[in-house]
Structure formats: structure tokens, C-alpha cells
Design an enzyme around this catalytic site. Sequence first.
Site, PDB file in Angstrom:
ATOM      1  N   LYS A  62     115.665  52.387  42.969  1.00 11.64           N
ATOM      2  CA  LYS A  62     115.420  50.946  43.095  1.00 11.64           C
ATOM      3  C   LYS A  62     115.695  50.273  41.758  1.00 11.64           C
ATOM      4  O   LYS A  62     115.157  50.661  40.719  1.00 11.64           O
ATOM      5  CB  LYS A  62     113.951  50.734  43.464  1.00 11.64           C
ATOM      6  CG  LYS A  62     113.719  49.864  44.658  1.00 11.64           C
ATOM      7  CD  LYS A  62     112.249  49.877  44.991  1.00 11.64           C
ATOM      8  CE  LYS A  62     111.898  48.750  45.901  1.00 11.64           C
ATOM      9  NZ  LYS A  62     110.447  48.691  46.106  1.00 11.64           N
TER      10      LYS A  62
HETATM   11  C1  E4P Z   1     109.789  46.243  48.303  1.00  9.62           C
HETATM   12  O1  E4P Z   1     110.354  47.310  48.391  1.00  9.62           O
HETATM   13  C2  E4P Z   1     108.504  46.012  47.613  1.00  9.62           C
HETATM   14  O2  E4P Z   1     107.904  47.240  47.329  1.00  9.62           O
HETATM   15  C3  E4P Z   1     107.488  45.261  48.428  1.00  9.62           C
HETATM   16  O3  E4P Z   1     107.898  45.014  49.726  1.00  9.62           O
HETATM   17  C4  E4P Z   1     106.801  44.170  47.707  1.00  9.62           C
HETATM   18  O4  E4P Z   1     105.889  43.563  48.564  1.00  9.62           O
HETATM   19  P1  E4P Z   1     104.684  42.621  48.075  1.00  9.62           P
HETATM   20  O5  E4P Z   1     105.214  41.249  47.923  1.00  9.62           O
HETATM   21  O6  E4P Z   1     103.687  42.724  49.188  1.00  9.62           O
HETATM   22  O7  E4P Z   1     104.183  43.215  46.786  1.00  9.62           O
END
Ligand code: E4P
Length: 217
Positions: free
Chosen positions: A83
Site C-alpha cells: 500500500k
Molecule cells: C483503506 O484501505 C483504509 O484502511 C481504510 O478503509 C480507512 O478507513 P477509515 O476512514 O475508516 O479509517
Amino acid sequence: MKFFLDTADIDQIRKANEWGILDGVTTNPTLISKTGKPFMEVVKEILKEVDGPVSLETVSLDAEGMIKEGRMLAELGENVVVKIPMTPEGMKAVQVLESEGIPTNVTLVFSPAQALIAAKAGASYVSPFVGRVDDVSGEGMKLIREVKEIFTNYEIDTQIIVASVRHPMHVVEAALIGADICTMPFSVMEKLFKHPLTDKGIELFLKDWEKVPEKPF
Ligand code: E4P
């Protein structure tokens, strides 16, 4: 549409696996820190449990650092997806890692332009965040509709991961739009099962079952 869990909690991952509906996992530094466990311990547990793609996030701000971390993470398992944040340095890293056969997931995407850039850099996955857009009075699902339209227009094969999901309707809308993947918290996945008429129906059937004579079970 594939279902990913957005978690680093191994118990949640195991439960979803038992239901037979888990296609992959996404994590981020916040989710890893919530476990209170050492990074390598958490990651090894997850990789042992999950056959599908597992996104692990880099934390460097420069391309060189991201590439180094990405290579290290990719060594941990064949299903690791690296990522990378949506920045110019991030896109340099995406290009290098993808050219080495390491799949990347561009995260923290909040506009169709950012999604298009991630795709042009060669990312395997792009993660537009719907919940965080909703949080600032935007329309998260509009972002998904636009990214999907652009990717369809140009036959882009970067997969869309609907991220920052807050409730079951985000999942349903993602599927209606035709997103490839929806990554959701465990609480949202649990809610997808629920319908009051299902509970009521089971209650009624069990009550009537009591009246059946000579039951085999
Ligand atoms: C994406 O891969 C992120 O880990 C995630 O969806 C972030 O979500 P949040 O806005 O609930 O922290």
C-alpha cells in the site's frame, strides 16, 4: 464484488473466513497499532490465515524508502500487496515495484484525478475513501461512480477497492456501481447478514416446528 476486511484483528479475520466470504484483507498503520501487538507478529498471523491479497502499508515519505519497505513487505508472502500513499513520490515507487512484479494499492485517494494518476502509474489497485469524503460533507459514492466511469472509458484494469466504508449501504452501492472490491470493517460485514424479517421468520418456523409430531431431529 470481492469482500475484503479492513482490519488487523486476527479473530475477526478468522470469523469471516469461517463464513466463507472473505476474499482479502487491507490494513493500515492505525489498524495495526490497535492490535497492540508487534508488527511482524500481526502480519504473520494474517498471512497464515488469508489466501487472498493482503495490503500492507509503507510509511516512508520518499520513493526510495517506500520501495525499500515495499520489497521487504513483499518478501513476507506471495499474496502481499504494498500500500502506497497517493503522492508524486508514491507514484515513483508504484512504477518501480510494479515493474518488479510487486502489486501495489494506492491509498488515500479522494478524487477521480488521483485515481486516474494511480492507474497511469501502473497500480494494481486503487483505494478511494468514501467514508472520509462523507465526513467532510462530500459524496463518497459519487467518487466511486466517477472513478468507475473513467476506468470503463479507457478499459483501465486497475481494480477499484471501495475503502473507508462505514455502513452496509456503502457496500450495496459499491456493488451496484460495479466496484471490484469493497473493504469493510468487521462490524459492517456482520451487519450485512442482518434483516429483522429473517430473525422473525426463524422464530416463527421454530415455534411451528414444535407442533410437528414425531420429529427426526
Ligand atoms: C483503506 O484501505 C483504509 O484502511 C481504510 O478503509 C480507512 O478507513 P477509515 O476512514 O475508516 O479509517
